[in-house]
Scaffold this active site. Structure first.
Site, PDB file in Angstrom:
ATOM      1  N   GLU A   1      -9.610 -10.808  -7.711  1.00 37.04           N
ATOM      2  CA  GLU A   1      -8.702  -9.667  -7.539  1.00 37.04           C
ATOM      3  C   GLU A   1      -7.513  -9.742  -8.509  1.00 37.04           C
ATOM      4  OE1 GLU A   1      -9.875  -9.167  -2.804  1.00 37.04           O
ATOM      5  OE2 GLU A   1      -7.810  -9.636  -3.318  1.00 37.04           O
TER       6      GLU A   1
ATOM      7  N   TYR B   1     -12.382  -1.915  -3.521  1.00 39.14           N
ATOM      8  CA  TYR B   1     -12.859  -1.992  -2.141  1.00 39.14           C
ATOM      9  C   TYR B   1     -14.384  -1.860  -2.060  1.00 39.14           C
ATOM     10  CZ  TYR B   1      -8.318  -2.184   0.227  1.00 39.14           C
ATOM     11  OH  TYR B   1      -7.099  -2.588   0.713  1.00 39.14           O
TER      12      TYR B   1
ATOM     13  N   LYS C   1       0.816  -1.214   0.000  1.00 38.22           N
ATOM     14  CA  LYS C   1       0.000   0.000   0.000  1.00 38.22           C
ATOM     15  C   LYS C   1       0.859   1.278   0.000  1.00 38.22           C
ATOM     16  CE  LYS C   1      -4.014  -2.182   2.230  1.00 38.22           C
ATOM     17  NZ  LYS C   1      -4.974  -2.099   3.366  1.00 38.22           N
TER      18      LYS C   1
ATOM     19  N   HIS D   1      -2.337  -5.356   1.532  1.00 34.06           N
ATOM     20  CA  HIS D   1      -3.617  -6.034   1.330  1.00 34.06           C
ATOM     21  C   HIS D   1      -3.316  -7.480   0.962  1.00 34.06           C
ATOM     22  CE1 HIS D   1      -7.538  -7.185  -0.310  1.00 34.06           C
ATOM     23  NE2 HIS D   1      -6.833  -7.782  -1.261  1.00 34.06           N
TER      24      HIS D   1
ATOM     25  N   ASN E   1      -2.012   0.305   6.679  1.00 32.99           N
ATOM     26  CA  ASN E   1      -1.471  -0.920   7.274  1.00 32.99           C
ATOM     27  C   ASN E   1      -0.625  -1.733   6.297  1.00 32.99           C
ATOM     28  OD1 ASN E   1      -3.550  -1.855   5.716  1.00 32.99           O
ATOM     29  ND2 ASN E   1      -4.726  -2.763   7.388  1.00 32.99           N
TER      30      ASN E   1
HETATM   31  P1  IDP Z   1      -7.996  -6.623   5.858  1.00 31.96           P
HETATM   32  O1  IDP Z   1      -7.167  -5.721   4.964  1.00 31.96           O
HETATM   33  O2  IDP Z   1      -7.222  -7.082   7.064  1.00 31.96           O
HETATM   34  O3  IDP Z   1      -8.647  -7.754   5.107  1.00 31.96           O
HETATM   35  P2  IDP Z   1     -10.630  -5.332   5.901  1.00 31.96           P
HETATM   36  O4  IDP Z   1     -11.592  -5.407   7.038  1.00 31.96           O
HETATM   37  O5  IDP Z   1     -10.944  -6.100   4.656  1.00 31.96           O
HETATM   38  O6  IDP Z   1      -9.174  -5.717   6.471  1.00 31.96           O
HETATM   39  O7  IDP Z   1     -10.461  -3.781   5.534  1.00 31.96           O
HETATM   40  C1  IDP Z   1      -9.864  -3.385   4.329  1.00 31.96           C
HETATM   41  C2  IDP Z   1      -8.933  -2.223   4.625  1.00 31.96           C
HETATM   42  O8  IDP Z   1      -9.710  -1.118   5.076  1.00 31.96           O
HETATM   43  C3  IDP Z   1      -7.925  -2.467   5.746  1.00 31.96           C
HETATM   44  O9  IDP Z   1      -6.778  -3.182   5.341  1.00 31.96           O
HETATM   45  C4  IDP Z   1      -7.597  -1.048   6.160  1.00 31.96           C
HETATM   46  O10 IDP Z   1      -6.697  -0.411   5.232  1.00 31.96           O
HETATM   47  C5  IDP Z   1      -8.970  -0.386   6.047  1.00 31.96           C
HETATM   48  N1  IDP Z   1      -9.713  -0.442   7.317  1.00 31.96           N
HETATM   49  C6  IDP Z   1     -10.302  -1.508   7.895  1.00 31.96           C
HETATM   50  N2  IDP Z   1     -10.910  -1.179   9.057  1.00 31.96           N
HETATM   51  C7  IDP Z   1     -10.693   0.135   9.210  1.00 31.96           C
HETATM   52  C8  IDP Z   1     -11.084   1.089  10.233  1.00 31.96           C
HETATM   53  O11 IDP Z   1     -11.729   0.753  11.215  1.00 31.96           O
HETATM   54  N3  IDP Z   1     -10.667   2.381  10.042  1.00 31.96           N
HETATM   55  C9  IDP Z   1      -9.937   2.780   8.960  1.00 31.96           C
HETATM   56  N4  IDP Z   1      -9.573   1.927   7.972  1.00 31.96           N
HETATM   57  C10 IDP Z   1      -9.941   0.633   8.107  1.00 31.96           C
HETATM   58 MG    MG Z   2     -10.102  -7.692   3.586  1.00 29.25          MG
END
Ligand code: IDP
Ligand code: MG
Length: 167
Positions: free
Chosen positions: A155, A78, A38, A144, A141
């Site tokens: 994807e 997304y 990312k 992905h 974070n």
């Molecule tokens: P994942 O990437 O661990 O699968 P997901 O729940 O699919 O997590 O969420 C997709 C992305 O959305 C996350 O990797 C993160 O960048 C963002 N995200 C998820 N939850 C939050 C939140 O509570 N606040 C802000 N961004 C979030």
């Molecule tokens: Mg996810």
């Protein structure tokens, strides 16, 4: 000599078996998963360090390109999170700089990559995981990774032609 006189050679096992199946052959699940390094990670020049985690864990990078996602691409990618409160911020973040989209190949690659990534929120990620090592916060974070083989296929097809995946 008749064919009946020939003994059919056994199919050789691909590699030694920690858990042999009923015939004594390995149960192999070579999979592909989709990964994104990312913008927070490309900005801090961490592509190589993150790739080293994949490679040291036995995942092979069989396709990779650095792109700058368009808003439409990020929104569509997304799309499952469209109703979540963080959706707009997430799209802004994903288009804030270049990303590296990748196909990783290996045994149980989907689950293996999720283990290597760690929990979504780096505060909850296990030691040694990519997110624990590198992530800035729950949104930025660093990586992905697909959450199922079905989503991995969707994807991968969204970003790569079959001819770009070279195993
Ligand atoms: P994942 O990437 O661990 O699968 P997901 O729940 O699919 O997590 O969420 C997709 C992305 O959305 C996350 O990797 C993160 O960048 C963002 N995200 C998820 N939850 C939050 C939140 O509570 N606040 C802000 N961004 C979030
Ligand atoms: Mg996810």
């Amino acid at each position: 000599m008749t064919r009946q006189g020939l003994r059919k050679p056994p199919i050789p096992p691909i590699r030694p078996l920690p858990f042999p199946d009923i015939q004594g052959f390995a149960i192999m699940a070579i999979e592909h998963t989709f990964s994104i390094i990312k913008p927070d990670a490309t900005r801090r020049n961490l592509t190589g360090k993150i790739n080293a985690v994949f490679e040291e864990a036995g995942l092979r990078i069989v396709a990779q390109k650095r792109i700058h996602m368009s808003p439409a691409q990020a929104e569509s990618f997304y799309g499952v999170h469209r109703e979540r409160p963080f959706f707009k911020d997430l799209v802004s973040f994903m288009i804030s700089g270049p990303v590296v989209v990748q196909v990783l190949e290996g045994e149980n690659a989907v689950a293996r990559n999720r283990e290597l990534m760690g929990a979504t929120n780096p505060a909850n990620a296990a030691p040694g995981t990519i997110r624990k090592l590198f992530a800035e916060n729950i949104e930025a974070n660093s990586v992905h990774g697909s959450d199922s083989a079905e989503n991995a296929a969707i994807e991968i097809a969204y970003f790569f032609a079959g001819s770009e995946i070279v195993g």
